[in-house]
Design an enzyme around this catalytic site. Structure first.
Site, PDB file in Angstrom:
ATOM      1  CG  HIS A 134     -13.814  24.318  -6.506  1.00 32.55           C
ATOM      2  ND1 HIS A 134     -12.562  24.447  -5.958  1.00 32.55           N
ATOM      3  CD2 HIS A 134     -13.641  24.451  -7.860  1.00 32.55           C
ATOM      4  CE1 HIS A 134     -11.669  24.642  -6.911  1.00 32.55           C
ATOM      5  NE2 HIS A 134     -12.293  24.669  -8.068  1.00 32.55           N
ATOM      6  CG  HIS A 140     -14.900  27.202 -11.769  1.00 34.23           C
ATOM      7  ND1 HIS A 140     -14.341  27.030 -13.013  1.00 34.23           N
ATOM      8  CD2 HIS A 140     -14.385  26.223 -10.986  1.00 34.23           C
ATOM      9  CE1 HIS A 140     -13.518  25.983 -12.984  1.00 34.23           C
ATOM     10  NE2 HIS A 140     -13.529  25.479 -11.773  1.00 34.23           N
ATOM     11  CG  HIS A 178     -10.306  20.718  -7.308  1.00 30.88           C
ATOM     12  ND1 HIS A 178     -11.615  20.731  -7.724  1.00 30.88           N
ATOM     13  CD2 HIS A 178     -10.323  21.068  -5.999  1.00 30.88           C
ATOM     14  CE1 HIS A 178     -12.402  21.089  -6.720  1.00 30.88           C
ATOM     15  NE2 HIS A 178     -11.633  21.291  -5.655  1.00 30.88           N
ATOM     16  CD1 TRP A 201       0.776  -0.612   2.919  1.00 31.20           C
ATOM     17  CD2 TRP A 201      -1.241  -0.158   3.743  1.00 31.20           C
ATOM     18  NE1 TRP A 201       0.861  -0.753   4.278  1.00 31.20           N
ATOM     19  CE2 TRP A 201      -0.374  -0.485   4.822  1.00 31.20           C
ATOM     20  CE3 TRP A 201      -2.562   0.152   4.032  1.00 31.20           C
ATOM     21  CZ2 TRP A 201      -0.784  -0.489   6.154  1.00 31.20           C
ATOM     22  CZ3 TRP A 201      -2.971   0.136   5.362  1.00 31.20           C
ATOM     23  CH2 TRP A 201      -2.092  -0.182   6.396  1.00 31.20           C
ATOM     24  CG  ASN A 202       1.721   2.962  -2.823  1.00 31.14           C
ATOM     25  OD1 ASN A 202       2.882   2.670  -2.596  1.00 31.14           O
ATOM     26  ND2 ASN A 202       1.026   2.393  -3.805  1.00 31.14           N
ATOM     27  CG  HIS A 248     -10.822  17.545 -10.662  1.00 30.73           C
ATOM     28  ND1 HIS A 248      -9.910  17.776 -11.657  1.00 30.73           N
ATOM     29  CD2 HIS A 248     -11.473  18.723 -10.479  1.00 30.73           C
ATOM     30  CE1 HIS A 248      -9.983  19.038 -12.046  1.00 30.73           C
ATOM     31  NE2 HIS A 248     -10.942  19.629 -11.347  1.00 30.73           N
TER      32      HIS A 248
END
Length: 263
Positions: free
Chosen positions: A83, A212, A73, A65-66, A77
C-alpha cells in the site's frame, strides 16, 4: 498431532459453552461509511456503492445479490505493505501473497481514550508503550498492537473525519513509537479506530505519515476503522484479521474478530 487436536477441540468447546466470546471489531459497511479525505490534487477513494443484480425477480427469480464498487481501503480495512511506497519492493507484500498465519495473533490493547478526550491530536510515544509494558508485560513478537481511543464512538461522519481548515485532526502514533513497535517489538501491525493508521496531521510529520512509511516499509500491516476496542482486555485476546485474497491487492475491507475470555 493428538495434542494439537485436543487444543482445537478445547477451543471449540470453550466457544460453545460461552467461556470464550467473539467480539466483532468491524464497522458496518454501507454507502454512508466515511472514507478518507485527500487533498484535491490526489485521486479520491470512492464511497461504497451497491447496485442490485437481482432480488427474487425476473433477473433472478430465486436469488438476491448485488454488485459492489468501493476502494480497497474503505470502512474497517487492512493495509498491506505494498500500500505504501516504502513497502512496494518487499516480498509477500500483497493481500494474496502474505502468509495466512500472519493474519492471526494476540492483541495488546493500549487504552488512551482519556488522553484523546482531552486532546484530539494525541500521539502515542515509545515512552507510553514502555509504561504499558511495565504494567502488562513485554509485547511479544507477532502481536497486534491496537490503540484504543474511543474514536469509533463518533458516529457522525463529520465528527469521525474531523476535518478543519488546516486538515483532519485525530490521534495516532509518534514516529519513534512506530519504529519501536516495528523494529524492536516485531509486531504484526497496528490497529486503530480512526479512518487511517496515521494521525490526522501526520502529513506534516517527518517523515510524513510515519505509521504507513515505517510499518509498511518493515513489512508490517495496518488495521483501520476498528470498533469495540473497549470490549477487549489489555492482553489475552486473539485477533483474526484476514483480508480478501485480492491478486496484487494493496488492502481490502475485512471482518475483524477477537476471541476474548468471557467474564
Amino acid at each position: 498431532m493428538s495434542n494439537r487436536v485436543t487444543v482445537l477441540s478445547l477451543l471449540v468447546e470453550e466457544l460453545r459453552e460461552g467461556r470464550i466470546k467473539v467480539v466483532d471489531l468491524t464497522q458496518p459497511l454501507s454507502p454512508d461509511t466515511p472514507v478518507i479525505d485527500l487533498p484535491p490534487q490526489f485521486a479520491p477513494s470512492p464511497p461504497l456503492t451497491i447496485e442490485k443484480i437481482s432480488e427474487y425477480d425476473d433477473a433472478g427469480p430465486a436469488w438476491y445479490w448485488n454488485t459492489l464498487h468501493l476502494g480497497e481501503h474503505t470502512g474497517t480495512h487492512f493495509d498491506a505493505p505494498v500500500h505504501w511506497i516504502t513497502g512496494r519492493d518487499l516480498a509477500n507484500n500483497t493481500t494474496d501473497t502474505i502468509p495466512a498465519h500472519k493474519f492471526v495473533g494476540p492483541a495488546c490493547v493500549i487504552d488512551v481514550s482519556q488522553e484523546v478526550a482531552q486532546y484530539e491530536d494525541f500521539l502515542l510515544t515509545r515512552e507510553h508503550v514502555l509504561a504499558w509494558e511495565g504494567e502488562h508485560g513485554k509485547i511479544q513478537p507477532g502481536s497486534w498492537l491496537l490503540l484504543r481511543t474511543d474514536w469509533s464512538k463518533r458516529t457522525a461522519a463529520k465528527e469521525f473525519l474531523n476535518a478543519h481548515e488546516d486538515g483532519p485532526h485525530s490521534p495516532g502514533f509518534h514516529k519513534d513509537c512506530v519504529e519501536f513497535l516495528a523494529r524492536e517489538r516485531d509486531v504484526l501491525g497496528v490497529g486503530v479506530e480512526t479512518v487511517g493508521t496515521d494521525a490526522g496531521q501526520a502529513g506534516g510529520f517527518d517523515p510524513p505519515f510515519p505509521a504507513h512509511t515505517i510499518m509498511h516499509g518493515s513489512g508490517k500491516f495496518g488495521l483501520a476503522s476498528l470498533n469495540n476496542l473497549d470490549q477487549l482486555p489489555a492482553t489475552g485476546a486473539v485477533v483474526i484479521a484476514a483480508p480478501l485474497k485480492i491478486v496484487n491487492g494493496s488492502g481490502s475491507p475485512l471482518r475483524v474478530l477477537a476471541l476474548v475470555p468471557a467474564g
